[in-house]
Write an enzyme that holds these catalytic residues in place. Structure first.
Site, PDB file in Angstrom:
ATOM      1  N   TYR A  98      32.208 -25.523 -33.681  1.00 21.24           N
ATOM      2  CA  TYR A  98      33.088 -24.352 -33.595  1.00 21.24           C
ATOM      3  C   TYR A  98      32.997 -23.786 -32.190  1.00 21.24           C
ATOM      4  O   TYR A  98      31.900 -23.617 -31.649  1.00 21.24           O
ATOM      5  CB  TYR A  98      32.643 -23.302 -34.612  1.00 21.24           C
ATOM      6  CG  TYR A  98      33.470 -22.026 -34.583  1.00 21.24           C
ATOM      7  CD1 TYR A  98      34.816 -22.041 -34.963  1.00 21.24           C
ATOM      8  CD2 TYR A  98      32.909 -20.815 -34.184  1.00 21.24           C
ATOM      9  CE1 TYR A  98      35.573 -20.875 -34.945  1.00 21.24           C
ATOM     10  CE2 TYR A  98      33.666 -19.645 -34.172  1.00 21.24           C
ATOM     11  CZ  TYR A  98      35.002 -19.680 -34.557  1.00 21.24           C
ATOM     12  OH  TYR A  98      35.739 -18.523 -34.536  1.00 21.24           O
TER      13      TYR A  98
ATOM     14  N   ASP B  57      28.858 -25.793 -24.852  1.00 22.37           N
ATOM     15  CA  ASP B  57      29.059 -24.466 -25.442  1.00 22.37           C
ATOM     16  C   ASP B  57      27.712 -23.940 -25.950  1.00 22.37           C
ATOM     17  O   ASP B  57      27.203 -24.394 -26.970  1.00 22.37           O
ATOM     18  CB  ASP B  57      30.091 -24.569 -26.571  1.00 22.37           C
ATOM     19  CG  ASP B  57      30.413 -23.214 -27.199  1.00 22.37           C
ATOM     20  OD1 ASP B  57      29.745 -22.210 -26.850  1.00 22.37           O
ATOM     21  OD2 ASP B  57      31.334 -23.165 -28.043  1.00 22.37           O
TER      22      ASP B  57
ATOM     23  N   LYS C 186      27.158 -14.157 -27.644  1.00 22.86           N
ATOM     24  CA  LYS C 186      26.161 -13.676 -28.609  1.00 22.86           C
ATOM     25  C   LYS C 186      24.956 -12.978 -27.947  1.00 22.86           C
ATOM     26  O   LYS C 186      25.060 -11.811 -27.607  1.00 22.86           O
ATOM     27  CB  LYS C 186      25.785 -14.823 -29.551  1.00 22.86           C
ATOM     28  CG  LYS C 186      27.031 -15.250 -30.388  1.00 22.86           C
ATOM     29  CD  LYS C 186      26.731 -16.127 -31.569  1.00 22.86           C
ATOM     30  CE  LYS C 186      27.938 -16.252 -32.491  1.00 22.86           C
ATOM     31  NZ  LYS C 186      28.804 -17.410 -32.279  1.00 22.86           N
TER      32      LYS C 186
END
Ligand code: PLP
Length: 454
Positions: free
Chosen positions: A159, A254, A285
C-alpha cells in the site's frame, strides 16, 4: 469496566463493556460522513461491532466516550512511537502553536526536521508534504519526470496511499473490503501500472524484459506492513536494485510505515534489512508525531529536478507546517536507542505471549517481524506474498480481535495490519495485554472454520 485480574483469566470475554455513546456517535456520523468514518478500516466492517470513538489518549492508553480504557496496539497506525501526548512533544507543539499555526512562508522548524531526516537516512534532500499519499504521489511524478518514462511497477499487497496509479492490489484497507481495485481509477491510469507478486524476482525480470524501456520506476514498501508484515526474502532487495539499475529505472523505497520505527532510520538500517540505497525514499507516520507531515527525498541531483529548481512541479499550502514539524522534530529527537530497545522488548513479550496462547488454544498462526513491528497471521505457513496473506483465517482473527477489545486491548481492526507498540507501553499496559490473550486465543479457536466462515 473489567475485572482484569491477571491470575485468573476470564473464560469468556466480558460482554458488559458499555458502548452506547460510541454507537450513538456512529449513528450521527453516518448521517454526515460516508460509513461514519474518515478512513475505511476505522469502520470495523472486517471485524464487526461498534468502532470506539476515542475521547482522549495518554501514554499507551486510549479512553473512549463511554469511559472504557484500552491498551493501544494501533498507535495511530505507527506515528505514536513515544506514546500519546508525550510531554516533550506536547511542549513543542504548544510552543509552536503559540507562535502561529501556519505562515505560508518558509520557517525554522522545517529546516530542522529536514536536517534530522537527512542525518538519519541515506537521502541528501527531502521535500516535506502533509501525507504519505502525497509523498508517494510526488515521488512517482519525480521518477517519471526524471526518466521521461511513464510505467510504474508495484507489488501486490503493498500500500502506498490512495494514489490512483498505486491503488491496484493495495493491501490492508482494500484487502479488508475485498475490492480488487478502486472504482474511479481510470483505465488510462491503471494501464500504466504493472502489478507483480511480492518477493518474486523472476516476475520482475520478466516485466523488465518486456517493458524495460518504458518503466520509470519500481515502488516497493521497504518492508511491507500493509498486508501484515511480510519481509523481503534474502536477495530480493538486492535484485530490485540490480534490475532497476540495469534498465535505467528508479527504485522508490516507501518507508512511510517503517521509517524511524524499525530502526533509527527505518527498514534501511534495520538488522534484518539489506539496507539497499534506493533512488527515492518516502517517509510519513512517525516523522509527523501524530500530525500531518510526510516527506520524500533522494540525492541532491535528483531532487533538483523539483520546482523551483527544476521542471517537476510539486507544492502544498500546509507543507512544512510549523506545528506539525515541531511535533515531528520532538518525536524524532525522542527516538533514542533506549526507545528502540524498549519497543523491541515490549513487542517480543507481547508477540511471544500471543503465539503461546494461540498454540495452547490450537489456533494455526505465524508471527512475522520487521524490527519491533510485527503481525500475527492466522495461518500456520510463512507469508511471503499477498496471496499467502489472503489465505489466512480472517474469521479467527475477528473473534480474537473482539475478545481482546472487550478485555481492554485495542488491536488494529483488520487481519492485514501490523501491531504497533510505543515507548510508553509499560508493565501495567503489557500485563493487561497478557491477561487478555488466553480468552481471546480460545475465542479465536472456537468455531474456527478453515475458510474463515462461522
Ligand atoms: C500509511 C502509508 C501510506 C499512506 O500514508 P497516508 O499518510 O495515510 O496518506 C503510504 N505508504 C505506506 C507504506 C503506508 O504505510
Amino acid at each position: 469496566m473489567l475485572g482484569m485480574s491477571g491470575s485468573t483469566p476470564a473464560t469468556t470475554p466480558t460482554p458488559d463493556q458499555p458502548t452506547e455513546r460510541s454507537a450513538a456517535l456512529l449513528e450521527q456520523a453516518r448521517a454526515v460522513t460516508p460509513g461514519g468514518v474518515n478512513s475505511p478500516v476505522r469502520a470495523f466492517r472486517a471485524v464487526g461491532g461498534t468502532p470506539r470513538f476515542i475521547r482522549s489518549a495518554t501514554g499507551p492508553w486510549l479512553t473512549d466516550v463511554d469511559g472504557n480504557r484500552y491498551v493501544d496496539l494501533v498507535c495511530s497506525w505507527g506515528p505514536m512511537i513515544l506514546g500519546h501526548t508525550h510531554p516533550d512533544v506536547l511542549a513543542a507543539v504548544t510552543d509552536a502553536a503559540g507562535r502561529g499555526f501556519s505562515f505560508g512562508t518558509p520557517s525554522e522548524n522545517e529546516v530542522a526536521l529536514a536536517g534530522e531526516i537527512v542525518a538519519r537516512t541515506p537521502v541528501e534532500q527531502v521535500r516535506l508534504v502533509s501525507s504519505g499519499t502525497e509523498a508517494t504521489m510526488s515521488a512517482l511524478r519525480l521518477a517519471r519526470g526524471a526518466t521521461g518514462r511513464s510505467k510504474v511497477v508495484k507489488f501486490a499487497g503493498c500500500y502506498h496511499g490512495h494514489v490512483d496509479a498505486l491503488l491496484a492490489s493495495a493491501g490492508s484497507g482494500v484487502a479488508t473490503f475485498a475490492l480488487p481495485d478502486s472504482a474511479g481509477v481510470p483505465e488510462s491510469s491503471a494501464s500504466e501500472t504493472i502489478v507483480l507478486p511480492y518477493n518474486d524476482l523472476a516476475a520482475l525480470e520478466a516485466a523488465f524484459a518486456e517493458h524495460g524501456e518504458q518503466i520509470a520506476c519500481v515502488i516497493t514498501e521497504a518492508c511491507p506492513g500493509n498486508m501484515g508484515v511480510v519481509p523481503p526474502v534474502p536477495g530480493f532487495e538486492e535484485g530490485l536494485r540490480r534490475v532497476t539499475r540495469e534498465h535505467g529505472a528508479l527504485l522508490i523505497s516507501d518507508e512511510v510505515m517503517t521509517g524511524f520505527r524499525c530502526s533509527p532510520s527505518g527498514w534501511f538500517g534495520a538488522e534484518a534489512s539489506a539496507s539497499i540505497e534506493a533512488d527515492l525514499f518516502t517517509f510519513g507516520k512517525v516523522m509527523g508525531g501524530g500530525f500531518p507531515a510526510a516527506a520524500f527525498g533522494g540525492s541532491a541531483e535528483l531532487m533538483s529536478r523539483l520546482a523551483p529548481d527544476g521542471p517537476v512541479y510539486q507544492a502544498g499550502t500546509l507543507s512544512g507546517n510549523p506545528v506539525a514539524t515541531a511535533a515531528g522534530l520532538a518525536t524524532l529527537r525522542g527516538c533514542t536507542p533506549e526507545v528502540y530497545a524498549h519497543l523491541d522488548s515490549v513487542a517480543r513479550t507481547i508477540a511471544d505471549a500471543a503465539s503461546r496462547e494461540l498454540t495452547t488454544a490450537g489456533v494455526p498462526h505465524t508471527v512475522q517481524w520487521a524490527g519491533s513491528m510485527f503481525s500475527v497471521f492466522f495461518r500456520d505457513q510463512p507469508v511471503r506474498t499477498y496471496d499467502d496473506a489472503k489465505s489466512q483465517d480472517t474469521g479467527a482473527f475477528s473473534r480474537f480481535f473482539t475478545a481482546m477489545l472487550q478485555q481492554g486491548v485495542h488491536l488494529p481492526p483488520s487481519a492485514f495490519e501490523a501491531w504497533f507498540v510505543s515507548a510508553a507501553h509499560d508493565e501495567a499496559a503489557v500485563e493487561q495485554v497478557l491477561a487478555a490473550l488466553p480468552a481471546a486465543a480460545r475465542a479465536a479457536g472456537n468455531l474456527s472454520g478453515s475458510d474463515g466462515t462461522l
